[in-house]
Scaffold this motif. Structure first.
Motif, short mmCIF file in Angstrom:
data_model
loop_
_atom_site.label_atom_id
_atom_site.label_comp_id
_atom_site.label_asym_id
_atom_site.label_seq_id
_atom_site.Cartn_x
_atom_site.Cartn_y
_atom_site.Cartn_z
N TYR A 99 0.89 -1.41 0.12
CA TYR A 99 -0.02 0.02 0.10
C TYR A 99 0.87 1.15 -0.03
CZ TYR A 99 -2.81 3.73 1.46
OH TYR A 99 -3.54 4.85 1.90
N TYR A 100 1.84 1.46 0.95
CA TYR A 100 2.59 2.68 0.98
C TYR A 100 3.42 2.76 -0.26
CZ TYR A 100 0.45 3.13 5.39
OH TYR A 100 -0.24 3.32 6.45
N LEU A 101 3.91 1.70 -0.49
CA LEU A 101 4.85 1.79 -1.93
C LEU A 101 3.99 2.11 -2.98
CD1 LEU A 101 7.04 -1.37 -1.49
CD2 LEU A 101 7.96 0.94 -1.72
N ARG A 102 2.89 1.85 -3.30
CA ARG A 102 2.02 2.40 -4.48
C ARG A 102 1.59 3.61 -4.05
NH1 ARG A 102 1.78 2.95 -8.77
NH2 ARG A 102 -0.45 3.31 -9.74
N THR A 103 1.58 4.18 -2.76
CA THR A 103 1.01 5.59 -2.82
C THR A 103 2.19 6.59 -3.11
OG1 THR A 103 1.61 5.82 -0.20
CG2 THR A 103 -0.69 4.97 -0.63
N MET A 104 3.49 6.07 -2.92
CA MET A 104 4.62 6.68 -3.47
C MET A 104 4.90 6.42 -4.89
SD MET A 104 7.21 5.41 -0.46
CE MET A 104 6.80 5.35 1.21
N GLY A 105 3.99 5.97 -5.71
CA GLY A 105 3.96 5.88 -7.06
C GLY A 105 4.93 4.65 -7.61
N TYR A 106 4.97 3.85 -6.90
CA TYR A 106 5.85 2.61 -7.39
C TYR A 106 4.89 1.40 -7.99
CZ TYR A 106 9.92 4.58 -4.89
OH TYR A 106 10.98 5.40 -4.66
N GLU A 107 5.28 0.62 -8.87
CA GLU A 107 4.73 -0.56 -9.35
C GLU A 107 4.75 -1.68 -8.51
OE1 GLU A 107 4.89 -2.05 -13.27
OE2 GLU A 107 5.61 0.12 -14.06
N VAL A 108 3.64 -2.18 -7.88
CA VAL A 108 3.67 -3.33 -6.86
C VAL A 108 3.19 -4.48 -7.26
CG1 VAL A 108 3.13 -3.83 -4.40
CG2 VAL A 108 3.99 -1.36 -5.15
N ASP A 109 3.86 -5.51 -7.23
CA ASP A 109 3.07 -7.04 -7.31
C ASP A 109 3.22 -7.79 -6.07
OD1 ASP A 109 2.18 -7.30 -10.30
OD2 ASP A 109 3.91 -6.22 -10.60
N ILE A 110 2.24 -8.40 -5.46
CA ILE A 110 2.13 -9.34 -4.41
C ILE A 110 1.80 -10.71 -4.79
CG2 ILE A 110 1.33 -9.58 -2.26
CD1 ILE A 110 0.58 -6.88 -1.99
N PHE A 111 2.71 -11.48 -4.41
CA PHE A 111 2.54 -12.89 -4.88
C PHE A 111 2.30 -13.74 -3.79
CE2 PHE A 111 5.59 -11.08 -7.77
CZ PHE A 111 5.11 -11.34 -8.99
N GLU A 112 1.11 -14.41 -3.52
CA GLU A 112 0.45 -14.94 -2.59
C GLU A 112 0.15 -16.55 -3.07
OE1 GLU A 112 -0.01 -14.44 0.83
OE2 GLU A 112 -1.01 -16.68 0.54
N ALA A 113 0.57 -17.41 -2.01
CA ALA A 113 0.37 -19.06 -2.33
C ALA A 113 -0.80 -19.31 -2.39
CB ALA A 113 1.43 -19.72 -1.48
N MET A 114 -1.71 -18.74 -1.46
CA MET A 114 -3.31 -19.17 -0.88
C MET A 114 -4.04 -18.67 -2.00
SD MET A 114 -2.50 -21.25 1.61
CE MET A 114 -4.21 -21.38 2.26
N PRO A 115 -5.26 -19.21 -2.17
CA PRO A 115 -6.51 -18.50 -3.05
C PRO A 115 -6.87 -17.40 -2.51
CG PRO A 115 -6.89 -20.85 -2.33
CD PRO A 115 -5.90 -20.49 -1.56
N LEU A 116 -6.57 -16.70 -1.50
CA LEU A 116 -7.11 -15.54 -0.98
C LEU A 116 -6.06 -14.76 -0.49
CD1 LEU A 116 -10.85 -16.36 0.18
CD2 LEU A 116 -10.20 -15.49 -1.98
N ALA A 117 -6.01 -13.46 -0.50
CA ALA A 117 -5.10 -12.56 0.20
C ALA A 117 -5.53 -12.39 1.62
CB ALA A 117 -4.91 -11.13 -0.54
N GLY A 118 -4.49 -12.14 2.35
CA GLY A 118 -4.71 -11.83 3.94
C GLY A 118 -3.75 -12.79 4.68
N GLY A 119 -3.10 -13.70 4.31
CA GLY A 119 -2.28 -14.52 5.45
C GLY A 119 -3.10 -15.04 6.56
N VAL A 120 -2.33 -14.72 7.64
CA VAL A 120 -2.97 -15.45 8.81
C VAL A 120 -4.50 -14.69 9.09
CG1 VAL A 120 -1.86 -13.76 10.38
CG2 VAL A 120 -2.53 -16.06 11.16
N MET A 121 -4.80 -13.51 8.78
CA MET A 121 -5.85 -12.80 8.87
C MET A 121 -6.94 -13.56 8.10
SD MET A 121 -4.68 -8.68 8.32
CE MET A 121 -3.92 -9.15 6.68
N ARG A 122 -6.64 -14.16 7.19
CA ARG A 122 -7.78 -14.91 6.46
C ARG A 122 -7.79 -16.42 6.57
NH1 ARG A 122 -11.22 -12.96 2.70
NH2 ARG A 122 -9.69 -11.58 1.62
N TYR A 123 -6.67 -16.94 7.05
CA TYR A 123 -6.77 -18.40 7.28
C TYR A 123 -6.45 -18.83 8.55
CZ TYR A 123 -6.93 -18.93 2.02
OH TYR A 123 -7.25 -18.86 1.00
N GLY A 124 -6.28 -17.95 9.36
CA GLY A 124 -6.16 -18.14 10.79
C GLY A 124 -6.90 -17.86 11.81
N ILE A 125 -7.16 -16.45 11.89
CA ILE A 125 -8.09 -15.69 12.53
C ILE A 125 -9.55 -16.19 12.61
CG2 ILE A 125 -9.10 -13.59 14.02
CD1 ILE A 125 -6.30 -12.63 12.98
#
Length: 613
Positions: free
Chosen positions: A302-328
């Motif tokens: 988020y903060y890199l994009r607000t500074m104008g950079y191109e950002v690609d996030i690579f996530e192994a799971m079907p949905l983004a969020g990590g432990v927020m999505r699959y743990g809690i």
């Protein structure tokens, strides 16, 4: 009747017409001054052991007589500022408002009232416990119920009762109404000690003030300055800020977490989007790859994009969020809340590639060759087992294998989970309670009743889990066996689990505070259950690293150690890392790390510096 004044009382004043006047010699005024009245408002005393430097005395002073003075000899630690009030008695009107509002009862007014000097600068004091002249005087004016200025009791949050919630994954907490949120916001004294304690240094007094002004758009702006996942943190943050709240010294801390949630849940979407999108600049030039769409990776993105950079996030799971999505569990953090936070991040242009495992679907070296910088935020998503006899039994399950199934069950991806009618959970942290409380729900749904026991080394006072987890878990029916160290998973004659044997735990750490539990082997506990769930911590997965790079990272006890404060890996200048793999598991620390890394990456790439041609 006892307080009724005598009809002849005024006549008593006439006696002074004939009474011989008393003249006090000048030297007695200074050398033997008369004792002041019990409610006299004399010079101040301030107990530095109690004073936290909150500055409320300075803020309320109507004559600006009090200035907070920073002291080098004081420690700069969580829950306080290294400041103490200095009082200018040339300005002080002795009104006592500073005493009335003091959050710690450290500031008092004494019976001392004599100080003589021809130099006006000599009337400026830094009171301590023994007043301004280092002479102990009796306290005089004190605050009472009428002069109390602080609202010490927090407003209740509405939530589901235990019977309503334990057979479903519906979110428990309902959130503040507008009236309650404003009332709760009005309790804040704006000292900022909470901000100092927050790992992300969120602008807490500022966004609480926005609620009080009923300007939620401004509140969103304050939230996103340091935290792009406010909907998540408004629900499940460990809220260290509240443990440091100045009001907590004499009453109940301000409900900071719930106020944050109020802003997120009640700001109209068009206002929300306007604020988030307005934060995007077009300044930066460069491409950044992020491994892992958990709190640290999303925050950095988020903060890199607000500074104008191109950002690609690579996530192994079907949905983004990590432990927020699959743990809690969903009852604490529903999908719609996480979806809202992530949707705004994608709207500003961050690209999240799910089902893409680095090390399998794409190699880290390929990311290095295509991007200017790589940020690692892979988290502690692996399960840690317990090395006791029979812990490899098929009905012994690990927390981080079980909780993703629970999330998939709650969102309808899977229809059933193999839970027995009785279970034992081993562990005392929040994750252990997530497991235990999820088991309660699954058993209630499947069998109409539940039987879950929780074993932990710690006693009730030592439990690392939040207090509310302990209390709500007990309401839902968890049976606790605390202060007990598991020694063996017990089997019956047919090889099925029948429970866990444990010894009474005498101590957990040794004299050097190293983990070294000691037990009373004569005090044996048998906790019955046919399934066992182990929740004693999480572990990272570094399978995407080659051996050479893994050695450069200096991984110790699962964490990267060869890393600077700016989250740049030492000796590998294109590589940054943060979150669990640097700090250990905690959402708000991950968010803070991502923000710090984004600023450092911007510094690294600024003006084309270190950008690949």
């Amino acid at each position: 009747m006892g307080n009724k004044k005598n009809f002849f009382a005024p006549i008593k004043a006439w006696k002074y017409l004939v009474k011989k006047p008393i003249s006090i010699p000048m030297e007695d005024i200074f050398e033997n001054p008369r004792e002041a009245a019990d409610r006299y408002r004399g010079f101040h005393a301030n107990d530095w052991e109690k004073c936290i430097g909150c500055g409320t005395c300075s803020e309320i002073c109507p004559t600006n007589a009090i200035v907070m003075q920073e002291r080098e000899e004081l420690p700069d630690e969580d829950g306080s500022k290294p400041e103490k009030p200095a009082i200018d008695y040339g300005r002080c009107t002795f009104c006592g408002l500073c005493v009335d509002i003091c959050t710690t009862n450290s500031l008092t007014m004494t019976k001392e009232y004599v100080h003589i000097s021809k130099d006006v600068d000599d009337f400026y004091f830094l009171p301590k416990e023994n007043g301004i002249h280092d002479i102990k005087y009796e306290n005089a004016y004190v605050r009472d119920e009428v002069s109390e200025l602080l609202d010490l009791k927090r407003y209740d949050m509405v939530g589901l009762e235990a019977d309503e919630r334990k057979d479903s994954f519906i979110e428990i907490v309902k959130g503040f109404s507008k009236e309650t949120a404003i009332a709760e916001a009005s309790r804040c004294v704006e000292c900022g000690i909470c901000t100092k304690t927050c790992p992300a240094t969120m602008n807490i007094p500022e966004y609480i003030l926005s609620i009080w002004k009923d300007d939620l758009e401004e509140g969103v702006d304050w939230l996103y300055k340091t935290n792009p996942l406010p909907g998540v943190c408004g629900r499940i943050c460990t809220h260290k800020c509240e443990t440091a709240c100045a009001l907590g010294n004499r009453g109940e801390a301000v409900s900071i977490r719930w106020l944050k949630r109020y802003i997120v849940d009640n700001t109209p979407e068009e206002d929300y989007e306007k604020v988030v999108l307005a934060n995007v600049s077009k300044g930066g030039e460069g491409k950044v790859a992020i491994v892992g769409a958990g709190p640290a990776g999303i925050s950095a993105g988020y903060y890199l994009r607000t500074m104008g950079y191109e950002v690609d996030i690579f996530e192994a799971m079907p949905l983004a969020g990590g432990v927020m999505r699959y743990g809690i569990p969903q009852y604490r953090l529903p999908d719609y809340s996480l979806d809202k936070d992530i949707s705004f991040i994608e709207k500003i242009g961050v690209k999240i590639h799910t089902n893409t495992q680095v090390g399998k679907d794409i190699q880290l070296e390929e990311l290095h060759s295509k991007y200017d910088v790589v940020f690692l935020g892979t988290g502690f998503f692996g399960a840690r087992g317990l090395n006791i006899p029979n812990s490899d039994h098929k009905d012994v399950h690990l927390a981080m294998d079980f909780l993703p199934q629970v999330r998939d069950f709650a969102r309808g991806v899977i229809k059933d989970i193999d839970v027995h009618k009785s279970a034992v959970v081993i562990g005392g942290g929040n994750v252990a309670f997530d497991v235990a409380r999820s088991l309660i729900r699954l058993q209630e749904i499947k069998y109409g009743k539940s039987d879950v026991k929780l074993i932990a080394l710690e006693n009730e006072e030592q439990l690392p889990a939040d207090r509310e987890e302990y209390e709500e878990g007990m309401e839902e029916g968890i049976k606790y066996q605390l202060g007990c160290g598991p020694q063996e998973v017990m089997l019956d004659d047919k090889g099925n689990i029948k429970g866990v044997k444990g010894f009474k735990c005498l101590s957990i750490f040794d004299g050097q505070h190293r983990f070294n539990p000691q037990f009373d082997t004569s005090d044996v506990k048998m906790v019955e259950g046919t399934q066992v769930y182990v929740s004693i911590g999480q572990s990272p997965d570094y399978s995407y690293l080659d051996k050479e790079l893994e050695e450069k990272l200096g991984i110790t006890r699962g964490k990267i150690t060869k890393i600077g404060k700016n989250r740049q890996v030492e000796g590998v200048d294109w590589l940054f890392a943060g979150g669990d793999i640097v700090q250990g598991p905690d959402v708000i620390h991950g968010i803070a790390d991502g923000h710090e890394a984004a600023k450092a990456i911007d510094e690294y790439l600024m003006n084309g510096k270190n950008k690949k041609k």
